[in-house]
Design an enzyme around this catalytic site. Structure first.
Site, PDB file in Angstrom:
ATOM      1  N   LYS A 158      -3.169  17.849  45.803  1.00 37.74           N
ATOM      2  CA  LYS A 158      -2.992  17.401  47.191  1.00 37.74           C
ATOM      3  C   LYS A 158      -4.165  17.888  48.052  1.00 37.74           C
ATOM      4  CE  LYS A 158       2.111  17.190  47.593  1.00 37.74           C
ATOM      5  NZ  LYS A 158       3.296  17.609  48.343  1.00 37.74           N
ATOM      6  N   HIS A 170      12.253   0.099  18.712  1.00 37.08           N
ATOM      7  CA  HIS A 170      11.257  -0.899  18.291  1.00 37.08           C
ATOM      8  C   HIS A 170       9.886  -0.555  18.855  1.00 37.08           C
ATOM      9  CE1 HIS A 170      14.640  -3.275  16.835  1.00 37.08           C
ATOM     10  NE2 HIS A 170      15.258  -2.798  17.895  1.00 37.08           N
ATOM     11  N   GLU A 211       7.394  19.528  36.056  1.00 38.02           N
ATOM     12  CA  GLU A 211       6.878  20.256  37.212  1.00 38.02           C
ATOM     13  C   GLU A 211       7.474  21.662  37.297  1.00 38.02           C
ATOM     14  OE1 GLU A 211       5.682  17.252  40.509  1.00 38.02           O
ATOM     15  OE2 GLU A 211       6.962  18.719  41.469  1.00 38.02           O
TER      16      GLU A 211
HETATM   17  O1  PA5 Z   1       9.151  18.474  43.466  1.00 40.45           O
HETATM   18  C1  PA5 Z   1       8.270  18.594  44.295  1.00 40.45           C
HETATM   19  O2  PA5 Z   1       8.237  19.560  45.083  1.00 40.45           O
HETATM   20  C2  PA5 Z   1       7.184  17.550  44.446  1.00 40.45           C
HETATM   21  O3  PA5 Z   1       7.237  16.607  43.429  1.00 40.45           O
HETATM   22  C3  PA5 Z   1       7.339  16.840  45.775  1.00 40.45           C
HETATM   23  O4  PA5 Z   1       8.619  16.275  45.854  1.00 40.45           O
HETATM   24  C4  PA5 Z   1       6.297  15.741  45.965  1.00 40.45           C
HETATM   25  O5  PA5 Z   1       5.009  16.273  45.827  1.00 40.45           O
HETATM   26  C5  PA5 Z   1       6.424  15.125  47.352  1.00 40.45           C
HETATM   27  O6  PA5 Z   1       6.358  16.113  48.332  1.00 40.45           O
HETATM   28  P1  PA5 Z   1       6.928  15.885  49.781  1.00 40.45           P
HETATM   29  O7  PA5 Z   1       8.385  15.715  49.707  1.00 40.45           O
HETATM   30  O8  PA5 Z   1       6.535  17.121  50.526  1.00 40.45           O
HETATM   31  O9  PA5 Z   1       6.255  14.665  50.313  1.00 40.45           O
END
Ligand code: PA5
Length: 465
Positions: free
Chosen positions: A434, A320, A291
């Site tokens: 989202k 394996h 990410e």
């Molecule tokens: O790293 C990030 O910003 C994302 O992976 C969020 O943690 C994830 O989308 C969840 O978002 P939130 O904490 O707003 O529910």
């Protein structure tokens, strides 16, 4: 030695110049390294990147709340997803025994059982609800934005069940919210319903939040020594202070992965841990790397579509399964081993004499020796095949070493953003998904997106049958 990083087998001296990295290539980046280091340090000083300073926070409010939970409840259910669950899940898996929930309470240090509600899979929600008694359960709903569909859907369902089971007034006692201090629907609910709450610092993104209440509070509730965890992170912070890449493990690892990816075509990076306890650390790392570094644009808007694909593996299991591919398939990967010197247990194997003594080599040796031998053998075989690999060694799996390891990966990732000239702290690709979910589900204000989706649905379909 608590943690060490050995990158011998990433280098051309070990695996040749086609796939290995030359010392001169590292040297040629030193000026860039200094610039990125300067930029990160000034952002840290200006409070723009507060994740750097989390090891030094006061944990008083977490410890106080944790005590109340431990005495009052038998189950702790964490509701969250992505950066709001992978950190605490990794800490739990690494630092508690594998069958934690099945152990008697005294073997859980008097702590509650833990469950995770992440996905919006109706069967998973039902399974958790079937396993717990709502009257003896506390729910920690974690969402930085306070509006993520998955988390809020799970939370709203749980909240309704709780009210049915214990009544509206009592339900409050069973809910703890961890979210932004001001923004989002969950913060509104905290204000109107009066839930106990923790704040996710505004400038700390989900995947960098393991050392905030997102990771620390659940960890404390299930008996992890969070002071030690932060001390380990602080130790690593100290190790990563140098602008000299040769002295800084996080910078060196970042530079090696960067050269491997951009000059040698190693577009995949495998984190292969030789300890079951580290499995979820692999999951946490994959999110952090993917990410943060998987980006379309550079910071000045040039399209680069960059990012190494992270993969997690467990040794010896994946010897394996995946290793055949890593050994002989496309040479497009780097492999980072994590090796644990001292396991919590040492187990001696029995001496036997069966099948012409073909198994006698195991007798009198420890299982610990065997897993180490397997790690060494895999590393040597990959090196012989010209496959770039490095090794992080932990003296043991403890809150201290795990704190150090996670902090090292965070610094490495933040620093890699500079090498690629991208922003490692945003996630426009996640946000797009989202928003489209809101549109599909008919959330008000998303009509344009809904039309876009309806147009796409009119395209010809190719399906079997
Ligand atoms: O790293 C990030 O910003 C994302 O992976 C969020 O943690 C994830 O989308 C969840 O978002 P939130 O904490 O707003 O529910």
């Amino acid at each position: 030695m608590n943690i060490s990083f050995d990158f011998t087998n990433m280098m051309s001296d070990a695996i040749g110049e086609d796939d290995g990295i030359k010392r001169s290539e590292i040297e040629s980046l030193q000026d860039k390294v200094k610039l990125i280091d300067k930029d990160l340090k000034s952002k840290r000083k200006d409070g723009i990147l507060p994740f750097f300073d989390l090891p030094y926070q006061d944990i008083g409010s977490i410890s106080k709340a944790e005590e109340e939970i431990k005495t009052g409840f038998e189950n702790f259910v964490l509701i969250g997803i992505g950066g709001s669950s992978l950190g605490p899940k990794a800490l739990h898996k690494a630092l508690n025994p594998p069958y934690y929930n099945e152990l008697p309470k005294e073997k859980r240090k008097g702590c509650p059982k833990i469950y995770f509600l992440e996905n919006v899979d109706p069967d998973s929600l039902n399974a958790v609800l079937d396993a717990i008694d709502l009257k003896k359960t506390v729910f920690n709903v974690i969402t930085k934005s306070g509006s993520t569909s998955e988390t809020m859907a799970n939370f709203l369902l749980v909240r309704e069940r709780l009210v049915e089971a214990v009544g509206k007034e009592n339900a409050k006692r069973h809910i703890i919210a961890t979210t932004d201090s001001k923004k989002g629907s969950l913060r509104r609910l905290v204000e109107t319903e009066g839930y106990k709450s923790f704040e996710v610092p505004e400038k700390v993104g989900g995947r960098f939040s393991v050392f905030t209440p997102v990771g620390l509070f659940p960890a404390a509730v299930i008996g992890v020594d969070i002071k030690q965890l932060l001390d380990g992170a602080a130790y690593m912070d100290n190790l990563c202070k140098s602008e000299n890449v040769r002295e800084n493990p996080a910078y060196m690892s970042a530079v090696l992965q960067y050269i491997a990816a951009t000059v040698r075509g190693k577009n995949i990076t495998v984190l292969m841990s030789y300890a079951d306890a580290l499995d979820e650390i692999g999951g946490w790392f994959c999110q952090l790397w993917a990410e943060s570094l998987g980006k379309k644009n550079t910071i000045d808007g040039k399209v680069i579509n960059t990012g190494q694909t992270p993969v997690k593996a467990i040794g010896t299991n994946d010897q394996h399964s995946q290793i055949q591919l890593y050994m002989e398939g496309p040479n497009d990967k780097t492999i980072t081993f994590i090796r644990v010197e001292k396991f919590r247990n040492e187990i001696l194997m029995p001496r036997v004499s069966i099948d012409n003594d073909s198994l006698s080599y195991l007798g009198g040796r420890t299982m610990n020796e065997l897993i180490h031998a397997e790690q060494t053998a895999t590393e040597l075989a990959l090196t012989k095949n010209g496959r770039p690999n490095s090794r992080i060694t932990l003296s043991e799996v403890s809150p201290y070493t795990i704190g150090a390891l996670l902090y090292m990966f965070e610094v490495q990732t933040a620093f890699s953003g500079g090498l690629y000239s991208i922003n490692p702290f945003d996630q426009p690709g996640v946000e797009e998904g989202k928003v489209l979910t809101y549109a599909v589900m008919g959330r008000s204000g998303y009509d344009e997106k809904k039309k876009e989706i309806e147009e796409m649905a009119k395209r010809a379909r190719f399906t079997i049958p």
